[in-house]
Design a protein around this motif. Structure first.
Motif, short mmCIF file in Angstrom:
data_model
loop_
_atom_site.label_atom_id
_atom_site.label_comp_id
_atom_site.label_asym_id
_atom_site.label_seq_id
_atom_site.Cartn_x
_atom_site.Cartn_y
_atom_site.Cartn_z
N GLU A 1 99.18 -57.36 46.78
CA GLU A 1 97.74 -57.21 46.70
C GLU A 1 97.20 -58.05 45.55
O GLU A 1 97.67 -57.94 44.41
CB GLU A 1 97.37 -55.74 46.49
CG GLU A 1 95.86 -55.53 46.43
CD GLU A 1 95.45 -54.06 46.31
OE1 GLU A 1 94.24 -53.82 46.18
OE2 GLU A 1 96.34 -53.18 46.34
N ALA A 2 96.22 -58.87 45.85
CA ALA A 2 95.60 -59.71 44.82
C ALA A 2 94.59 -58.85 44.06
O ALA A 2 93.37 -58.94 44.28
CB ALA A 2 94.93 -60.92 45.45
N TYR B 1 95.57 -62.45 36.42
CA TYR B 1 96.93 -62.91 36.75
C TYR B 1 96.88 -63.90 37.91
O TYR B 1 97.51 -64.98 37.86
CB TYR B 1 97.80 -61.71 37.10
CG TYR B 1 99.22 -62.06 37.51
CD1 TYR B 1 100.21 -62.26 36.55
CD2 TYR B 1 99.56 -62.19 38.86
CE1 TYR B 1 101.51 -62.58 36.92
CE2 TYR B 1 100.87 -62.50 39.24
CZ TYR B 1 101.83 -62.70 38.27
OH TYR B 1 103.11 -63.02 38.64
N GLU B 2 96.15 -63.55 38.97
CA GLU B 2 96.06 -64.43 40.14
C GLU B 2 95.44 -65.77 39.75
O GLU B 2 95.90 -66.83 40.18
CB GLU B 2 95.24 -63.77 41.24
CG GLU B 2 95.66 -62.36 41.63
CD GLU B 2 97.07 -62.25 42.16
OE1 GLU B 2 97.59 -63.26 42.69
OE2 GLU B 2 97.67 -61.17 42.05
N HIS B 3 94.41 -65.72 38.93
CA HIS B 3 93.71 -66.94 38.51
C HIS B 3 94.62 -67.87 37.73
O HIS B 3 94.60 -69.10 37.92
CB HIS B 3 92.49 -66.55 37.67
CG HIS B 3 91.76 -67.71 37.10
ND1 HIS B 3 92.03 -68.23 35.84
CD2 HIS B 3 90.75 -68.48 37.60
CE1 HIS B 3 91.23 -69.24 35.60
NE2 HIS B 3 90.44 -69.42 36.65
N PRO C 1 98.53 -63.24 49.74
CA PRO C 1 97.81 -62.19 49.01
C PRO C 1 96.93 -61.39 49.97
O PRO C 1 96.45 -61.92 50.98
CB PRO C 1 96.95 -62.99 48.03
CG PRO C 1 96.72 -64.30 48.72
CD PRO C 1 97.90 -64.55 49.62
N TRP C 2 96.72 -60.11 49.66
CA TRP C 2 95.78 -59.36 50.47
C TRP C 2 94.76 -58.66 49.57
O TRP C 2 94.99 -58.43 48.39
CB TRP C 2 96.47 -58.37 51.40
CG TRP C 2 96.97 -57.10 50.77
CD1 TRP C 2 96.25 -55.97 50.50
CD2 TRP C 2 98.33 -56.80 50.38
NE1 TRP C 2 97.07 -55.01 49.95
CE2 TRP C 2 98.33 -55.49 49.87
CE3 TRP C 2 99.52 -57.52 50.42
CZ2 TRP C 2 99.50 -54.88 49.40
CZ3 TRP C 2 100.67 -56.92 49.94
CH2 TRP C 2 100.66 -55.62 49.46
N CYS D 1 89.24 -64.86 46.72
CA CYS D 1 90.12 -65.16 47.85
C CYS D 1 89.52 -66.14 48.84
O CYS D 1 90.26 -66.86 49.53
CB CYS D 1 90.50 -63.86 48.57
SG CYS D 1 91.71 -62.85 47.66
N ARG D 2 88.20 -66.21 48.92
CA ARG D 2 87.60 -67.08 49.95
C ARG D 2 87.89 -68.55 49.70
O ARG D 2 87.85 -69.36 50.61
CB ARG D 2 86.10 -66.85 50.03
CG ARG D 2 85.27 -67.51 48.94
CD ARG D 2 83.78 -67.24 49.14
NE ARG D 2 82.96 -67.87 48.08
CZ ARG D 2 82.42 -69.07 48.19
NH1 ARG D 2 82.60 -69.79 49.29
NH2 ARG D 2 81.69 -69.56 47.21
N GLY D 3 88.25 -68.92 48.46
CA GLY D 3 88.43 -70.33 48.16
C GLY D 3 89.86 -70.82 48.14
O GLY D 3 90.09 -72.03 48.05
#
Length: 454
Positions: free
Chosen positions: A244-245, A250-252, A272-273, A289-291
């Protein structure tokens, strides 16, 4: 009506890896020292990528094939990974149970089954409350090992930026071990000695289950004899990873551009979800997430309206790219038959290319009188059976399952062939958050699903 474009547009309109910071980000920890956090994030951003853009796009192609009815997804693994269990034994047990389940499903479905593990990154968890109270003391809630510790003490519950680096290190070592397993071949995991099947002898369908497992083992032996050590070329045996994002910092830090590929990728995971609690159309998680070019999952609850779901699909996949978007419905056995059909009908009418998965775990969680969270195996199976039925009735296809499970012999979910009872749960309840299917329950589920769909 959505329009299909042949090529992905590398840069989403008005998007950069930082635009999510202008939106509301739910379920994020509060760090006592912002300067320490920024320093840690700078160090994290300098670490090597954990996965490659090429593998991410390979998974997207496989999901696109599953959307066309040429594959099935098995997504499964820990509810919340633990630093304490970042070991070769735990990882090997997870790969073993997922591969055995994958081969069982493939044997019966006669199509590729893509193994998508909740692994090497599932360290953060959304929580219903920001705090927890025991006696007279109130402390921040446990948000996963990447944020703080589960022990109820002020020091452990402090959000610690150093845990971001520890999580990265655990992910890197886990992925390294998984790659080593595949490089040396995983045929041993499919040999009879590695299957725990004593429970089958008490099951009403024991003869059919034994035949299926024997078929898997015979196929593996035949392919080994045919191809030597190169059986992976004949049998689809690869584990992609997902999480899960949730923790956007962290994701960035692991969102990168890779030479030879257009656009931005989240290189912490293949898939990622977005969770049910962070799927707000104007929220930071959807904006982030859209990008990115990764294939995405979105959890869909029973309360989601058709219009809201269509708006989310349009935001995350405006060019209707095949393989881009997977919708994971998590509704509970009692609500699915009523709540899912309007969503299926709306998405079908829109022409959106999506893959539907069933998460039968999260809608079937209950808390016993003693305070222990659990799930009942028959309710989990019941939701899966209803999901297959509803999809058939509405001319759509259930393309996979999303499960919380472990290869260990825990006692966290009730029922199954061993018929675990509430008094059994205390014997080996290891999850820090939600209950997981154990090895035998997971294998039983795969066998029952395989026979259900054949």
């Amino acid at each position: 009506m959505l329009t299909t474009h042949k090529h992905f547009q590398a840069n989403a309109t008005g998007w950069t890896p930082d635009t999510w910071r202008s939106r509301t980000a739910l379920h994020q920890p509060v760090y006592p020292c912002p300067t320490e956090l920024q320093h840690t994030l700078q160090r994290l951003a300098q670490r090597p990528a954990l996965v490659s853009a090429g593998k991410i796009l390979q998974l997207k192609t496989l999901i696109a094939q599953a959307q066309d009815g040429q594959g099935f997804i098995l997504q499964g693994g820990d509810c919340a990974e633990s630093f304490d269990h970042c070991s070769r034994e735990t990882t090997a047990s997870q790969v073993k149970v997922l591969q055995q389940m994958t081969q069982v499903l493939m044997q019966r479905l006669q199509m590729p089954v893509i193994c998508l593990a909740r692994l090497a990154g599932q360290y953060a968890k959304p929580r219903s409350s920001d705090s927890e109270t025991l006696g007279q003391e109130t402390l921040p809630v446990y948000r996963g090992d990447i944020v703080n510790g589960s022990t109820f003490s002020p020091q452990e519950r402090r959000a610690d930026p150093q845990r971001l680096l520890q999580a990265y290190s655990c992910c890197a070592s886990t992925l390294g071990f998984v790659r080593a397993l595949y490089e040396t071949g995983i045929d041993d995991l499919l040999k009879p000695a590695h299957w725990s099947t004593a429970w089958i002898d008490t099951h009403p369908e024991k003869a059919a289950f034994h035949r299926t497992i024997q078929g898997v083992q015979h196929t593996a032996q035949f392919m080994a004899a045919l191809a030597g050590s190169d059986t992976d070329r004949f049998l689809h045996r690869e584990t992609f990873v997902s999480h899960e994002a949730l923790l956007l910092d962290y994701e960035h830090a692991l969102t990168r551009q890779e030479p030879g590929f257009d656009g931005w990728f989240n290189l912490s995971t293949h898939f990622p979800w977005i969770g049910k609690r962070t799927a707000d159309l104007e929220g930071a998680h959807v904006e982030y997430c859209r990008g990115i070019r990764n294939p995405l999952g979105v959890k869909v609850g029973a309360e989601v309206s058709p219009d809201a779901l269509l708006a989310l699909i349009e935001r995350l996949n405006p060019h209707n790219e095949p393989g881009r978007l997977t919708l994971i419905h998590r509704m509970g056995a009692d609500q699915l038959r009523k709540a899912l059909p309007p969503l299926l009908n709306a998405v079908t009418r829109s022409g959106a290319k999506v893959l539907w998965l069933c998460d039968p775990m999260h809608g079937n969680t209950e808390t016993l009188a003693c305070g222990t969270k659990t799930r009942r195996f028959e309710q989990i199976m019941g939701e899966i059976e209803v999901a297959f039925s509803v999809h058939r009735e509405h001319g759509t296809r259930l393309g996979g399952l999303h499960l919380e499970l472990t290869g260990e012999h825990v006692t966290e979910c009730l029922g199954g062939a061993r018929n675990l009872q509430p008094e059994d749960l205390s014997r080996r309840y290891l999850s820090k958050v939600d209950p997981r299917l154990n090895y035998e329950q997971a294998l039983e589920l795969a066998l029952r699903v395989a026979h259900l769909t054949h």
